[in-house]
Each structure stands twice: as structure tokens, then as C-alpha cells.
Design a protein around this motif. Sequence first.
Motif, PDB file in Angstrom:
ATOM      1  N   ASN A   1       1.248   4.055  -5.133  1.00 53.64           N
ATOM      2  CA  ASN A   1      -0.096   3.348  -4.978  1.00 53.64           C
ATOM      3  C   ASN A   1      -0.370   4.590  -3.558  1.00 53.64           C
ATOM      4  OD1 ASN A   1       0.014   0.802  -5.600  1.00 53.64           O
ATOM      5  ND2 ASN A   1       1.103  -0.290  -4.572  1.00 53.64           N
TER       6      ASN A   1
ATOM      7  N   ILE B   1      -6.804  -3.092   1.172  1.00 53.45           N
ATOM      8  CA  ILE B   1      -6.207  -4.415   0.555  1.00 53.45           C
ATOM      9  C   ILE B   1      -7.709  -5.511   0.672  1.00 53.45           C
ATOM     10  CG2 ILE B   1      -4.961  -6.321   0.545  1.00 53.45           C
ATOM     11  CD1 ILE B   1      -2.535  -3.982   1.437  1.00 53.45           C
TER      12      ILE B   1
ATOM     13  N   MET C   1       0.815  -1.415  -0.106  1.00 48.93           N
ATOM     14  CA  MET C   1      -0.499  -0.280   0.166  1.00 48.93           C
ATOM     15  C   MET C   1       1.068   0.658   0.413  1.00 48.93           C
ATOM     16  SD  MET C   1      -3.594  -1.280   2.434  1.00 48.93           S
ATOM     17  CE  MET C   1      -4.223   0.402   2.057  1.00 48.93           C
TER      18      MET C   1
ATOM     19  N   LYS D   1      -4.418   4.337  -2.263  1.00 49.73           N
ATOM     20  CA  LYS D   1      -5.288   3.104  -1.953  1.00 49.73           C
ATOM     21  C   LYS D   1      -4.796   3.145  -0.413  1.00 49.73           C
ATOM     22  CE  LYS D   1      -3.738   0.882  -5.933  1.00 49.73           C
ATOM     23  NZ  LYS D   1      -2.949  -0.767  -6.496  1.00 49.73           N
TER      24      LYS D   1
END
Length: 163
Positions: free
Chosen positions: A101, A107, A96, A104
Motif C-alpha cells: 500500500n 482513505i 495505508m 496509497k
Amino acid sequence: PQSYKSLSTLPPLWSATPSRWQTLHPSYEYKFWSDDDNRRLIQNHYPWFLPTYDAYPAPIQRADAARYFAVLHHGGIYADMDIMPIRNVDPLLEKMDLSGNEHKEMIVAETYNLGLTNALFASVPNSTILHRFVRELPSHTRPLHGFEMFVPHFAVLLSTGPT
């Protein structure tokens, strides 16, 4: 976090799971959520959801919903009690943080042939996507339009999880 009715009612099969998570993740704060803890979290921080939470006919629906709110509120990793880690999950979470990323926030694991699962997921606190997701939960309380009693397990899948 992990959740079950209470620590004292945790089945022997899962009794080693909490300590295994703690052993492999010594720098993490481990939090066990009982059914009472889950309801208190909803009542104290998400009162708009409490009528929906209390109206779920199956305890697993409340447990499914509560895990989303616990991770939304505190961030971290949620793992079902039957998920026994074999190694530290830091390398997975570091994905992450890789360049590209930055946006983000979550997950989510995938269950073969079913899609995304709520048995194992991680999120930053106050994740935008998780916030949107929990806001949608009340609109899925009757996913089979009155036929839930005929296929209750399928109704759980469509209302709160695991897929």
C-alpha cells in the motif's frame, strides 16, 4: 480537522465531538476550522481557487471545498461534526502503511447507495489525487447548467460533495 461556522456557534448536539476526538487521539494535533479560518487558508495558500470559493452560493459548498484544501495542505483526518468516534482510528490508518500500500495516499468513506463521501476521509499532505481533485472543483460550479436554483441540494452534491 473539523469545521463549522465558529466554535461559539457549534450546536449543543455536537459540542462534545471535538473533545471526544482529542480524548481518543491524544497524540494527534486537533484543528478546528472556522469559516474565517477556511477562507484564510484558501486566500493564503490557494489563491487561484478564491474566486470560485467566494462565488459558491451556499455556505456548505465553501465548507465542503475548504475541508479538501485543509487536508491537502496539512494532511490528516477530516470528520464532520456529527461523526463521534467510538474508538481510536489508528488501526484504520495503519492499513495505508501495510506492505503493498506504499502508494496509497487517501482513505475515503463510502455512503451506502451514494458513493464516496467527504464526511470522513484521511490523506497524506499534498496528496497527488487530492490535488487533482481540488483542481477539478472550479469546473463543477454549475453542475446542472443553470438549473441549480431548482434543485439546490442536488447541485451541492454534484459541485462540492458530499458524494
